[in-house]
Scaffold this motif. Sequence first.
Motif, PDB file in Angstrom:
ATOM      1  N   GLY A  27       0.816  -1.206   0.000  1.00 25.00           N
ATOM      2  CA  GLY A  27       0.000   0.000   0.000  1.00 25.00           C
ATOM      3  C   GLY A  27       0.853   1.261   0.000  1.00 25.00           C
ATOM      4  O   GLY A  27       0.392   2.338  -0.371  1.00 25.00           O
ATOM      5  N   PHE A  28       2.077   1.139   0.426  1.00 25.94           N
ATOM      6  CA  PHE A  28       3.020   2.257   0.411  1.00 25.94           C
ATOM      7  C   PHE A  28       3.878   2.248  -0.849  1.00 25.94           C
ATOM      8  O   PHE A  28       4.125   3.293  -1.461  1.00 25.94           O
ATOM      9  CB  PHE A  28       3.910   2.182   1.661  1.00 25.94           C
ATOM     10  N   LEU A  29       4.338   1.066  -1.260  1.00 27.77           N
ATOM     11  CA  LEU A  29       5.271   0.973  -2.378  1.00 27.77           C
ATOM     12  C   LEU A  29       4.617   1.215  -3.741  1.00 27.77           C
ATOM     13  O   LEU A  29       5.240   1.813  -4.616  1.00 27.77           O
ATOM     14  CB  LEU A  29       5.954  -0.395  -2.375  1.00 27.77           C
ATOM     15  N   ILE A  30       3.399   0.776  -3.925  1.00 27.80           N
ATOM     16  CA  ILE A  30       2.735   0.959  -5.224  1.00 27.80           C
ATOM     17  C   ILE A  30       2.473   2.446  -5.499  1.00 27.80           C
ATOM     18  O   ILE A  30       2.823   2.934  -6.577  1.00 27.80           O
ATOM     19  CB  ILE A  30       1.463   0.093  -5.321  1.00 27.80           C
ATOM     20  N   PRO A  31       1.911   3.206  -4.566  1.00 25.97           N
ATOM     21  CA  PRO A  31       1.759   4.647  -4.835  1.00 25.97           C
ATOM     22  C   PRO A  31       3.110   5.354  -4.987  1.00 25.97           C
ATOM     23  O   PRO A  31       3.245   6.274  -5.803  1.00 25.97           O
ATOM     24  CB  PRO A  31       1.011   5.180  -3.616  1.00 25.97           C
TER      25      PRO A  31
ATOM     26  N   ALA B 229       5.849   4.033  -6.285  1.00 26.77           N
ATOM     27  CA  ALA B 229       6.326   3.704  -7.626  1.00 26.77           C
ATOM     28  C   ALA B 229       5.569   4.499  -8.687  1.00 26.77           C
ATOM     29  O   ALA B 229       6.168   4.980  -9.654  1.00 26.77           O
ATOM     30  CB  ALA B 229       6.188   2.205  -7.880  1.00 26.77           C
ATOM     31  N   LEU B 230       4.273   4.662  -8.513  1.00 26.14           N
ATOM     32  CA  LEU B 230       3.494   5.460  -9.458  1.00 26.14           C
ATOM     33  C   LEU B 230       3.914   6.927  -9.424  1.00 26.14           C
ATOM     34  O   LEU B 230       4.028   7.573 -10.468  1.00 26.14           O
ATOM     35  CB  LEU B 230       2.000   5.326  -9.158  1.00 26.14           C
ATOM     36  N   LEU B 231       4.160   7.439  -8.247  1.00 29.80           N
ATOM     37  CA  LEU B 231       4.610   8.819  -8.107  1.00 29.80           C
ATOM     38  C   LEU B 231       5.971   9.017  -8.771  1.00 29.80           C
ATOM     39  O   LEU B 231       6.188   9.999  -9.489  1.00 29.80           O
ATOM     40  CB  LEU B 231       4.671   9.215  -6.633  1.00 29.80           C
TER      41      LEU B 231
ATOM     42  N   LEU C 100       8.233  10.885 -15.938  1.00 27.84           N
ATOM     43  CA  LEU C 100       7.507  11.270 -17.145  1.00 27.84           C
ATOM     44  C   LEU C 100       7.441  12.793 -17.274  1.00 27.84           C
ATOM     45  O   LEU C 100       7.613  13.344 -18.367  1.00 27.84           O
ATOM     46  CB  LEU C 100       6.104  10.669 -17.121  1.00 27.84           C
ATOM     47  N   GLY C 101       7.208  13.453 -16.156  1.00 25.34           N
ATOM     48  CA  GLY C 101       7.209  14.923 -16.160  1.00 25.34           C
ATOM     49  C   GLY C 101       8.568  15.486 -16.530  1.00 25.34           C
ATOM     50  O   GLY C 101       8.662  16.458 -17.291  1.00 25.34           O
ATOM     51  N   ALA C 102       9.650  14.876 -16.036  1.00 27.95           N
ATOM     52  CA  ALA C 102      10.998  15.327 -16.388  1.00 27.95           C
ATOM     53  C   ALA C 102      11.268  15.105 -17.869  1.00 27.95           C
ATOM     54  O   ALA C 102      11.907  15.941 -18.527  1.00 27.95           O
ATOM     55  CB  ALA C 102      12.032  14.596 -15.545  1.00 27.95           C
TER      56      ALA C 102
END
Length: 52
Positions: A5-9, A11-13, A19-21
């Motif tokens: 529940g901590f690692l998946i968000p 990794a998405l962040l 992607l923004g960079a």
Amino acid sequence: MSILGFLIPLALLMGLVGLGAFFWAMKSGQFEDLDGAANRILIEEEDEEDQR
């Protein structure tokens, strides 16, 4: 399982930041002249020889 529940968000962040960079680099022209820098290293400029 609670760590997922901590690692998946996280990794998405991190993916969104990457992607923004990438889009920022595209917008600022970082990939405009890919061959120029590669060819510039091979061209011997005469001005540099005169200064030595």
